[in-house]
Write a protein that holds these residues in place. Structure first.
Motif, PDB file in Angstrom:
ATOM      1  N   ARG A 131      -2.998 -20.850 -19.130  1.00 11.19           N
ATOM      2  CA  ARG A 131      -2.107 -21.288 -18.196  1.00 11.19           C
ATOM      3  C   ARG A 131      -0.936 -20.467 -18.181  1.00 11.19           C
ATOM      4  N   SER A 149       0.145 -21.865 -12.889  1.00 12.49           N
ATOM      5  CA  SER A 149      -1.076 -21.866 -12.471  1.00 12.49           C
ATOM      6  C   SER A 149      -2.170 -22.108 -13.826  1.00 12.49           C
ATOM      7  N   ARG A 151      -6.223 -21.302 -14.880  1.00  4.47           N
ATOM      8  CA  ARG A 151      -7.565 -20.624 -14.622  1.00  4.47           C
ATOM      9  C   ARG A 151      -8.515 -20.480 -15.788  1.00  4.47           C
ATOM     10  N   HIS A 163      -6.260 -23.377 -10.305  1.00  2.00           N
ATOM     11  CA  HIS A 163      -5.464 -24.070  -9.459  1.00  2.00           C
ATOM     12  C   HIS A 163      -3.791 -24.047  -9.822  1.00  2.00           C
ATOM     13  N   ARG A 164      -3.115 -24.318  -8.812  1.00  2.83           N
ATOM     14  CA  ARG A 164      -1.673 -24.621  -9.306  1.00  2.83           C
ATOM     15  C   ARG A 164      -1.511 -25.677  -9.897  1.00  2.83           C
ATOM     16  N   THR A 167       2.528 -27.344  -7.723  1.00  2.00           N
ATOM     17  CA  THR A 167       2.250 -26.706  -6.406  1.00  2.00           C
ATOM     18  C   THR A 167       3.142 -26.584  -5.549  1.00  2.00           C
TER      19      THR A 167
END
Length: 241
Positions: A131, A149, A151, A163-164, A167
């Motif tokens: 993160r 984000s 991953r 993903h964010r 957001t």
């Protein structure tokens, strides 16, 4: 944007509010920027609006709709009626897959790989999941966009899913990285799926265009930088010189 071909969407929303929810049309015309709550629309009126909008456009109005103006509701419906964004961009890199994997998944050094990021802060690492906070270089208005984000890299399948977490203007943003061995090197592919919030400065189609354009630029930069590193590691650059 207009969902129906004959009338602007804001006019259709106004008609619904007048016909089904008891809106004073003259008051709405006098104060076009007023929120639905300021126009006297209570929770029952908003429920009726939601029901009609859902039936007509298959769009769900959020509970916070009372804070929106009529134009805001129209914009929300228009964007929800649009398909979500989807892009796919890839590039072939003349370097072995292990090197491409290593360089592109070294998130802490992304400022050396991408031209758009000014800073990367690693917030947490758990197994193959990282993160992190990304901060971009200031845009033309002097705004330095930043978000968190996450991953997860799967070396066995040569895939990364990201993903964010924060957001920002997106309702959601998901990115799938694929790595494939090809003759002469590696093909890296980015697949992005997203949707913009109603309050975002650009809609799904506009963001799709932006992402496609920027992805091509960044992929070309990454290709050049990794290929240069591969040439140095094999001594080819020195021989060619």
């Amino acid at each position: 944007m207009t969902v129906a071909s004959d009338r602007p969407l804001a006019a259709q929303i106004t008609d619904i509010l007048v016909t089904h929810c008891g809106l004073d049309a003259q008051a709405a015309a006098r104060t076009p920027a007023a929120s639905l709550e300021e126009l006297g629309m209570d929770s029952l009126a908003l429920l009726e609006l939601s029901a009609v909008v859902a039936d007509r456009w298959r769009v769900k109005i959020p509970e916070q709709a009372g804070q929106l103006s009529i134009a805001g509701v129209a914009d929300l419906v228009a964007r929800k009626a649009d398909p979500p964004g989807h892009t796919e961009n890839g590039i072939e890199i003349a370097a072995p897959l292990p090197l491409v994997w290593e360089v592109t998944n070294d998130v802490a050094r992304w400022t050396e790989l991408f031209t758009e990021y000014a800073a990367v802060e690693i917030l947490d690492r758990t197994g193959d999941t990282v993160r992190f906070r990304l901060t971009m270089h200031p845009d033309e208005n002097g705004v330095a966009w930043s978000w968190v984000s996450e991953r997860t890299a799967d070396r066995a399948s040569r895939q990364v899913h990201a993903h964010r977490v924060e957001t920002g203007p997106f309702e959601y943003m998901r990115i799938h990285w694929r790595y494939d061995e090809v003759p002469g090197g590696t093909r890296m592919t980015w697949v992005q799926d997203f949707a913009m919030k109603p309050t975002a400065p650009v809609d799904n189609a506009g963001m799709t265009e932006r992402i496609n354009a920027n992805s091509k630029v960044q992929l070309a930069v990454i290709k050049e930088r990794i290929e240069r590193r591969a040439a140095v590691s094999t001594g080819k650059e020195g021989r060619d010189a």
